[in-house]
Scaffold this active site. Structure first.
Site, mmCIF file in Angstrom:
data_model
loop_
_atom_site.group_PDB
_atom_site.id
_atom_site.type_symbol
_atom_site.label_atom_id
_atom_site.label_comp_id
_atom_site.label_asym_id
_atom_site.label_seq_id
_atom_site.Cartn_x
_atom_site.Cartn_y
_atom_site.Cartn_z
ATOM 1 N N HIS A 98 5.220 3.685 13.332
ATOM 2 C CA HIS A 98 5.296 3.807 12.061
ATOM 3 C C HIS A 98 6.531 4.954 11.727
ATOM 4 O O HIS A 98 6.135 5.998 11.863
ATOM 5 C CB HIS A 98 4.080 4.206 11.315
ATOM 6 C CG HIS A 98 3.822 4.472 9.701
ATOM 7 N ND1 HIS A 98 3.501 3.568 8.897
ATOM 8 C CD2 HIS A 98 4.635 5.200 9.048
ATOM 9 C CE1 HIS A 98 3.856 3.605 7.752
ATOM 10 N NE2 HIS A 98 4.229 4.927 7.805
ATOM 11 N N ASN A 111 9.574 4.539 3.824
ATOM 12 C CA ASN A 111 9.470 3.962 4.990
ATOM 13 C C ASN A 111 10.997 3.176 5.604
ATOM 14 O O ASN A 111 11.732 3.036 4.740
ATOM 15 C CB ASN A 111 8.625 2.812 5.024
ATOM 16 C CG ASN A 111 7.022 3.458 4.775
ATOM 17 O OD1 ASN A 111 6.691 3.946 5.763
ATOM 18 N ND2 ASN A 111 6.877 3.491 3.426
ATOM 19 N N CYS A 157 6.354 10.239 1.659
ATOM 20 C CA CYS A 157 5.305 11.005 1.605
ATOM 21 C C CYS A 157 5.607 12.298 0.803
ATOM 22 O O CYS A 157 6.882 12.888 0.827
ATOM 23 C CB CYS A 157 5.355 11.626 3.135
ATOM 24 S SG CYS A 157 4.232 12.990 3.533
ATOM 25 N N ARG A 160 0.903 -1.321 -0.181
ATOM 26 C CA ARG A 160 -0.215 -0.002 -0.055
ATOM 27 C C ARG A 160 0.716 1.180 -0.056
ATOM 28 O O ARG A 160 1.240 1.963 -1.026
ATOM 29 C CB ARG A 160 -1.062 0.080 1.275
ATOM 30 C CG ARG A 160 -2.200 1.032 1.272
ATOM 31 C CD ARG A 160 -1.780 2.419 1.491
ATOM 32 N NE ARG A 160 -1.343 2.627 2.736
ATOM 33 C CZ ARG A 160 -0.428 3.989 3.037
ATOM 34 N NH1 ARG A 160 -0.609 4.811 2.331
ATOM 35 N NH2 ARG A 160 0.002 3.907 4.408
ATOM 36 N N ASP A 161 1.526 1.570 1.025
ATOM 37 C CA ASP A 161 2.283 2.603 1.218
ATOM 38 C C ASP A 161 3.434 2.540 0.152
ATOM 39 O O ASP A 161 3.805 3.612 -0.321
ATOM 40 C CB ASP A 161 2.836 2.544 2.555
ATOM 41 C CG ASP A 161 3.232 3.949 3.149
ATOM 42 O OD1 ASP A 161 3.543 5.066 2.107
ATOM 43 O OD2 ASP A 161 3.423 4.228 4.207
#
Length: 321
Positions: free
Chosen positions: A210, A252, A243, A18-19
Site C-alpha cells: 500500500h 495514494n 494521511c 474508503r481511503d
C-alpha cells in the site's frame, strides 16, 4: 528481459471509496458511492475497499457504511473490504456481511498514538479480540502495518520492527497483511529490500503493498515491490486520499496511472483501463477539485492526435521537394 523478475499477473485493489472519500471536504452522496462501486466492480479489480465502520463522529464522510454495502451489486470475483478500527466496528461488519475486514496498526508507537489514540500493545489486544469475535464467520481478516517505511515523528522505520509486527499478527490469527507506506516516506531501494525480506521469511503469506505518492516516488516504489516478489497492490482512483500526519501528502498512488504503467511494461492486471479512465475523469466534478492522476489528463501513451491543417499543408509541400 526487463520483466523477468516480475510476477506475470498483478492484482489491483481499489481503495478510493474508503481511503479517498474519507479525506474529502464534502460528503459524497450514498447513491454516488454505490454507483461508482458498481461500475468499478466490473473492471477486473481484485478487491474494493468499500468503506469503514469507524464512528460517524470521527469520519462523517463514511457515516453511510451500512447503506453503501447494502446497496451495491456484488461481483463474486471481487472481494469487498471494510476497514474496522475497533471492536465496535466488528458487529457492524458482521451485519453487513463484508468479505474481508482490514485492521490497521502503525509499526511506529508514536504514529499509532496520534492516529489510533492507543499504544501498539492496546491495538494488538483489540485485534486479538476481533479475531476471536470473527471465528466461525466467512469474513477474512487482513491487517495493515502502517508506517512500515517511515514515521513523521520517529523517522525511517527499521525493517526488523516490521518483521516483528508481522510475527505478532500471525500469532493472533491474522490471515493476510498490507505493508503500508502511510506517509509516503519510502524509497525504491528500501521497498525492494523490505519486501524481499518479507517474501523470504513469510513465503506463503498473502502480502499487499500500500503506497502513497507524497514525495513523487509511488510508482517507482511499486516497481521495486513487484521486483521483490509482491503480487498485490493497493491504489486509489485519481490518486485521492492521504494521511493527516504526512505533511504535503498528495494521496495514494493513482490506480489508472499504475495500471497504465504496468500494462506498458507487459504485466497483466486484468483491469479495463479505458473504462477506469472514464470513471477517473468524472472525479473532478464529483469531488469539486482536480485530481493528481496524470493519465486521465494526458491520455494513454499510445494515443495520437490529428495534425493541424497548417502542418498537413507543410508536409504536403515538403513532399514535393
Amino acid at each position: 528481459m526487463f520483466t523477468q523478475n516480475f510476477p506475470a499477473n498483478v492484482l489491483i485493489n481499489e481503495v478510493a471509496t474508503r481511503d479517498g472519500f474519507q479525506s474529502e471536504d464534502i460528503f459524497i452522496p450514498t447513491e454516488k458511492k454505490i454507483d461508482m462501486i458498481n461500475r468499478l466492480s466490473l473492471l477486473g479489480l481484485n478487491k474494493i475497499e468499500v468503506t469503514s465502520f469507524v464512528s460517524p463522529k470521527a469520519i462523517p464522510n463514511l457515516r453511510d457504511a451500512e447503506q453503501v454495502l447494502a446497496g451495491i451489486n456484488r461481483n463474486p470475483a471481487v472481494t469487498y473490504v471494510a476497514l474496522v478500527p475497533n471492536e465496535r466496528g466488528v458487529e457492524r461488519a458482521l451485519a453487513s456481511k463484508v468479505d474481508e475486514v482490514n485492521l490497521v496498526m502503525s509499526v511506529s508507537e508514536s504514529h499509532n498514538l496520534a492516529n489510533m489514540r492507543m499504544t501498539c500493545d492496546q491495538s494488538l489486544l483489540q485485534f486479538k479480540q476481533i479475531v476471536k469475535r470473527l471465528e466461525g464467520s466467512n469474513i477474512r481478516i487482513n491487517a495493515s502495518l502502517a508506517t512500515s517505511f517511515g514515521c513523521p515523528f520517529e523517522g525511517i522505520t527499521p525493517p526488523q520492527n516490521v518483521i516483528d509486527t508481522i510475527h505478532k499478527y500471525l500469532d493472533i490469527g491474522i490471515q493476510s497483511i498490507s505493508v503500508a507506506d502511510t506517509t509516503g516516506m519510502a524509497s525504491p531501494r528500501q521497498v525492494y529490500e523490505l519486501c524481499a525480506q518479507i517474501k523470504d521469511i513469510f513465503p506463503s503469506l498473502e502480502t499487499t503493498l500500500h503506497l502513497h505518492n507524497t514525495r513523487g516516488m509511488g510508482l517507482a516504489n511499486a516497481i521495486a515491490g513487484l521486483n521483490a516478489g509482491i503480487e498485490q497492490l493497493d491504489a486509489s482512483l485519481g490518486g485521492i486520499g492521504g494521511c493527516p500526519y504526512a505533511p504535503g501528502a498528495t494521496g495514494n498512488i493513482c490506480t489508472e496511472d499504475l495500471v497504465h504503467m504496468l500494462e506498458s511494461i507487459g504485466l497483466n492486471t486484468g483491469v479495463d483501463l479505458l473504462a477506469l479512465l472514464k470513471i477517473a475523469r468524472e472525479l473532478p466534478d464529483l469531488l469539486g477539485h482536480d485530481i493528481s492522476g496524470q493519465v486521465a489528463k494526458a491520455g494513454l501513451r499510445t494515443e495520437t492526435r490529428p495534425l493541424s491543417e497548417s502542418v498537413i499543408e507543410l508536409k504536403r509541400r515538403m513532399s514535393q521537394y
